[in-house]
Design a protein around this motif. Structure first.
Motif, PDB file in Angstrom:
ATOM      1  N   ARG A  92      43.038 -58.247 -32.897  1.00 22.51           N
ATOM      2  CA  ARG A  92      42.388 -57.158 -32.173  1.00 22.51           C
ATOM      3  C   ARG A  92      42.110 -57.518 -30.712  1.00 22.51           C
ATOM      4  N   TYR A  93      41.708 -58.761 -30.459  1.00 22.36           N
ATOM      5  CA  TYR A  93      41.356 -59.191 -29.108  1.00 22.36           C
ATOM      6  C   TYR A  93      42.430 -60.097 -28.504  1.00 22.36           C
ATOM      7  N   TYR A 102      42.320 -60.870 -38.212  1.00 22.09           N
ATOM      8  CA  TYR A 102      42.116 -59.533 -37.675  1.00 22.09           C
ATOM      9  C   TYR A 102      41.454 -59.589 -36.299  1.00 22.09           C
ATOM     10  N   THR A 103      40.462 -60.449 -36.145  1.00 19.26           N
ATOM     11  CA  THR A 103      39.763 -60.570 -34.865  1.00 19.26           C
ATOM     12  C   THR A 103      40.697 -61.079 -33.781  1.00 19.26           C
TER      13      THR A 103
END
Length: 64
Positions: free
Chosen positions: A20-21, A16-17
């Motif tokens: 997201r980035y 997810y991280t």
């Protein structure tokens, strides 16, 4: 059981991280000269990508 569960949670959080980035990470990688050179060199070693890039550069845009 708890070790498996915590591993799944950690992998999910990392995924997810990264998702997201993803654009910040791409800018970081492409902003570094050495990493950009390695990335371009590795992409151009793939025949399909190289063929498409060369057709766009020398013949103009085509239908990918």
């Amino acid at each position: 059981m708890t070790k498996l569960f915590s591993s799944i949670i950690m992998i999910g959080t990392l995924g997810y991280t990264l998702y997201r980035y993803r654009y910040r990470l791409m800018n970081l990688v492409l902003g570094t000269g050495y990493l950009r050179r390695v990335l371009v060199r590795s992409m151009m070693s793939l025949p399909g990508i190289r063929k498409r890039m060369m057709s766009v550069v020398f013949n103009g845009p085509s239908n990918w």
